[in-house]
Write an enzyme that holds these catalytic residues in place. Structure first.
Site, PDB file in Angstrom:
ATOM      1  N   THR A   1       0.827  -1.208   0.000  1.00 13.31           N
ATOM      2  CA  THR A   1       0.000   0.000   0.000  1.00 13.31           C
ATOM      3  C   THR A   1       0.863   1.261   0.000  1.00 13.31           C
ATOM      4  O   THR A   1       2.001   1.230   0.485  1.00 13.31           O
ATOM      5  CB  THR A   1      -0.884   0.012   1.262  1.00 13.31           C
ATOM      6  OG1 THR A   1      -1.444   1.309   1.458  1.00 13.31           O
ATOM      7  CG2 THR A   1      -0.093  -0.324   2.510  1.00 13.31           C
ATOM      8  N   ASP A   2       0.275   2.367  -0.493  1.00  9.12           N
ATOM      9  CA  ASP A   2       0.988   3.654  -0.402  1.00  9.12           C
ATOM     10  C   ASP A   2       1.051   4.149   1.045  1.00  9.12           C
ATOM     11  O   ASP A   2       1.845   5.028   1.371  1.00  9.12           O
ATOM     12  CB  ASP A   2       0.338   4.714  -1.301  1.00  9.12           C
ATOM     13  CG  ASP A   2      -1.126   4.998  -0.988  1.00  9.12           C
ATOM     14  OD1 ASP A   2      -1.713   4.321  -0.122  1.00  9.12           O
ATOM     15  OD2 ASP A   2      -1.702   5.907  -1.635  1.00  9.12           O
ATOM     16  N   GLU A   3       0.201   3.567   1.931  1.00  7.87           N
ATOM     17  CA  GLU A   3       0.139   4.079   3.299  1.00  7.87           C
ATOM     18  C   GLU A   3       1.426   3.804   4.083  1.00  7.87           C
ATOM     19  O   GLU A   3       1.664   4.418   5.114  1.00  7.87           O
ATOM     20  CB  GLU A   3      -1.090   3.515   4.026  1.00  7.87           C
ATOM     21  CG  GLU A   3      -2.360   3.961   3.321  1.00  7.87           C
ATOM     22  CD  GLU A   3      -3.654   3.685   4.087  1.00  7.87           C
ATOM     23  OE1 GLU A   3      -3.625   3.620   5.320  1.00  7.87           O
ATOM     24  OE2 GLU A   3      -4.686   3.536   3.421  1.00  7.87           O
TER      25      GLU A   3
ATOM     26  N   TYR B   1      -2.330  -0.424  10.958  1.00  6.13           N
ATOM     27  CA  TYR B   1      -2.426  -1.085   9.649  1.00  6.13           C
ATOM     28  C   TYR B   1      -1.177  -0.837   8.816  1.00  6.13           C
ATOM     29  O   TYR B   1      -0.531  -1.784   8.343  1.00  6.13           O
ATOM     30  CB  TYR B   1      -3.676  -0.585   8.894  1.00  6.13           C
ATOM     31  CG  TYR B   1      -3.587  -0.845   7.406  1.00  6.13           C
ATOM     32  CD1 TYR B   1      -3.586  -2.147   6.915  1.00  6.13           C
ATOM     33  CD2 TYR B   1      -3.447   0.209   6.495  1.00  6.13           C
ATOM     34  CE1 TYR B   1      -3.460  -2.392   5.555  1.00  6.13           C
ATOM     35  CE2 TYR B   1      -3.323  -0.038   5.135  1.00  6.13           C
ATOM     36  CZ  TYR B   1      -3.330  -1.336   4.678  1.00  6.13           C
ATOM     37  OH  TYR B   1      -3.187  -1.580   3.343  1.00  6.13           O
TER      38      TYR B   1
ATOM     39  N   LYS C   1       1.818  -3.384   7.408  1.00  3.66           N
ATOM     40  CA  LYS C   1       2.157  -3.580   5.989  1.00  3.66           C
ATOM     41  C   LYS C   1       3.631  -3.241   5.743  1.00  3.66           C
ATOM     42  O   LYS C   1       4.319  -3.924   4.983  1.00  3.66           O
ATOM     43  CB  LYS C   1       1.253  -2.728   5.080  1.00  3.66           C
ATOM     44  CG  LYS C   1      -0.175  -3.214   4.992  1.00  3.66           C
ATOM     45  CD  LYS C   1      -0.302  -4.627   4.412  1.00  3.66           C
ATOM     46  CE  LYS C   1      -0.033  -4.679   2.913  1.00  3.66           C
ATOM     47  NZ  LYS C   1      -0.259  -6.059   2.386  1.00  3.66           N
TER      48      LYS C   1
HETATM   49  P1  TYD Z   1     -11.152   3.966   3.843  1.00  2.00           P
HETATM   50  O1  TYD Z   1     -12.052   3.715   2.703  1.00  2.00           O
HETATM   51  O2  TYD Z   1     -11.571   3.515   5.206  1.00  2.00           O
HETATM   52  O3  TYD Z   1      -9.747   3.323   3.463  1.00  2.00           O
HETATM   53  P2  TYD Z   1      -8.442   3.088   4.402  1.00  2.00           P
HETATM   54  O4  TYD Z   1      -8.738   1.951   5.327  1.00  2.00           O
HETATM   55  O5  TYD Z   1      -7.373   2.772   3.426  1.00  2.00           O
HETATM   56  O6  TYD Z   1      -8.185   4.404   5.106  1.00  2.00           O
HETATM   57  O7  TYD Z   1     -10.898   5.529   3.974  1.00  2.00           O
HETATM   58  C1  TYD Z   1     -10.615   6.374   2.888  1.00  2.00           C
HETATM   59  C2  TYD Z   1     -10.669   7.797   3.415  1.00  2.00           C
HETATM   60  O8  TYD Z   1     -12.031   8.119   3.746  1.00  2.00           O
HETATM   61  C3  TYD Z   1      -9.877   8.022   4.687  1.00  2.00           C
HETATM   62  O9  TYD Z   1      -9.267   9.313   4.625  1.00  2.00           O
HETATM   63  C4  TYD Z   1     -10.904   7.983   5.787  1.00  2.00           C
HETATM   64  C5  TYD Z   1     -12.147   8.507   5.115  1.00  2.00           C
HETATM   65  N1  TYD Z   1     -13.437   7.962   5.631  1.00  2.00           N
HETATM   66  C6  TYD Z   1     -14.463   8.832   6.005  1.00  2.00           C
HETATM   67  O10 TYD Z   1     -14.318  10.086   5.935  1.00  2.00           O
HETATM   68  N2  TYD Z   1     -15.644   8.296   6.463  1.00  2.00           N
HETATM   69  C7  TYD Z   1     -15.839   6.944   6.573  1.00  2.00           C
HETATM   70  O11 TYD Z   1     -16.924   6.506   7.045  1.00  2.00           O
HETATM   71  C8  TYD Z   1     -14.785   6.059   6.160  1.00  2.00           C
HETATM   72  C9  TYD Z   1     -14.939   4.565   6.240  1.00  2.00           C
HETATM   73  C10 TYD Z   1     -13.597   6.620   5.687  1.00  2.00           C
END
Ligand code: TYD
Length: 293
Positions: free
Chosen positions: A71-73, A97, A101
């Site tokens: 992942t880029d994270e 997370y 990774k």
């Molecule tokens: P997400 O889809 O949970 O991916 P990841 O687990 O890789 O972070 O989140 C994408 C972005 O959206 C992240 O900046 C968090 C935001 N987000 C919200 O604002 N509301 C939400 O309910 C969720 C699930 C994520």
């Protein structure tokens, strides 16, 4: 044991490690599963694959590949003016997370350097598309919007991610597997850097067009700002020019085409959505969004 049996039985020419706990919010509530699956799981996979690979003849060993999907994270968070992540960025993970990774990326690198296992690593941005479990932002927005529920934007909604259509991610992985240089990292991105709130508005606008509400109100009236994710990374951006330059890969979808296909898929597949929203899913939503009105 099972892995050794499966490898012996099927004699694969490559193993791709897609297996991961991938949701940041879940890693904040319970890091243990992430260490177990992403770190210990990768080590076990590497060990089994190494034993199998070492038992192959020379030609098969040379042709074999272990491709690790990351992942880029792992690169951490960017300020608004920083250049996008390249493969040379330091790993500076900020969540349980991304730390798990990054640890697995290090293991893959070490198995190459120490044991000679022919590895490849891809670091992709946020995936989206059909069949995406609705704990993640885009599918959660679609299913909540259709159910008349709040559309939760964390914090100020101005965090930025890059979005990659899942099918484009698959084509990138195929390309790296076929032609990537052993031991190298390849960043995979969609060239679609967007603030979260823009994603929310885009999904609302598409649903207004494709499944207008009976009462005529716009879906954006369901947007609700909620407490931010602790330690929320502010911006991810992927520079995917290495994979384009070296392997000739580019994404086929723009965000506009990919998100339209995605929304259409969720509209066409209510049974799938109902099926995945089982008891365990409801428990998760209750844990994560307990404070949402
Ligand atoms: P997400 O889809 O949970 O991916 P990841 O687990 O890789 O972070 O989140 C994408 C972005 O959206 C992240 O900046 C968090 C935001 N987000 C919200 O604002 N509301 C939400 O309910 C969720 C699930 C994520």
């Amino acid at each position: 044991m099972l892995l050794a049996q499966l490898l012996a039985q099927y004699q694969p020419q490559a193993v791709l490690n897609f297996a991961a706990e991938s949701h940041v919010d879940r890693s904040i509530h319970g890091p243990e599963d992430f260490i177990q699956t992403n770190v210990v799981g990768t080590m076990r996979l590497l060990q089994s694959v190494r034993a199998y690979w070492q038992g192959q003849d020379e030609a098969a060993r040379a042709a074999f590949r272990f491709l690790h999907v990351s992942t880029d994270e792992v690169y951490g968070s960017l300020s608004p003016t920083d250049p996008a992540f390249t493969e040379h960025n330091k790993l500076e993970p900020n969540s349980p997370y991304s730390a798990s990774k990054a640890a697995s990326d290090h293991l893959v690198r070490a198995w190459h350097h120490t044991y000679g296992l022919p590895v490849l690593t891809t670091n992709c941005s946020n995936n989206y598309g059909p069949l995406h479990f609705p704990e993640k932002l885009i599918p959660l927005l679609i299913v909540n919007a259709l159910a008349g529920k709040p559309l939760p934007a964390y914090g100020d909604g101005l965090q930025v991610c890059d979005w990659l259509y899942a099918k484009d991610h698959c084509s990138a992985i195929r390309r790296v597997l076929a032609s990537g240089r052993v031991g190298e990292l390849y960043n995979v991105g969609g060239w679609n850097e967007k603030p979260n709130i823009e994603i929310v508005h885009t999904v609302c606008a598409l649903l207004d067009e494709m499944r207008p509400k009976a009462d005529g109100t716009p879906y954006q009236s369901q947007i609700t700002y909620v407490t931010d994710r602790p330690g929320h990374d502010r911006r991810y951006a992927i520079d995917a020019s290495k994979i384009e330059r070296e392997l000739g890969w580019k994404p086929a979808e723009t965000f506009e085409t990919g998100i339209r296909k995605t929304v259409q898929w969720y509209l066409d597949n209510p049974d799938w959505v109902a099926h995945v929203q089982s008891g365990a899913y409801r428990d998760w939503v209750q844990t994560q969004y307990a404070d949402t009105p």
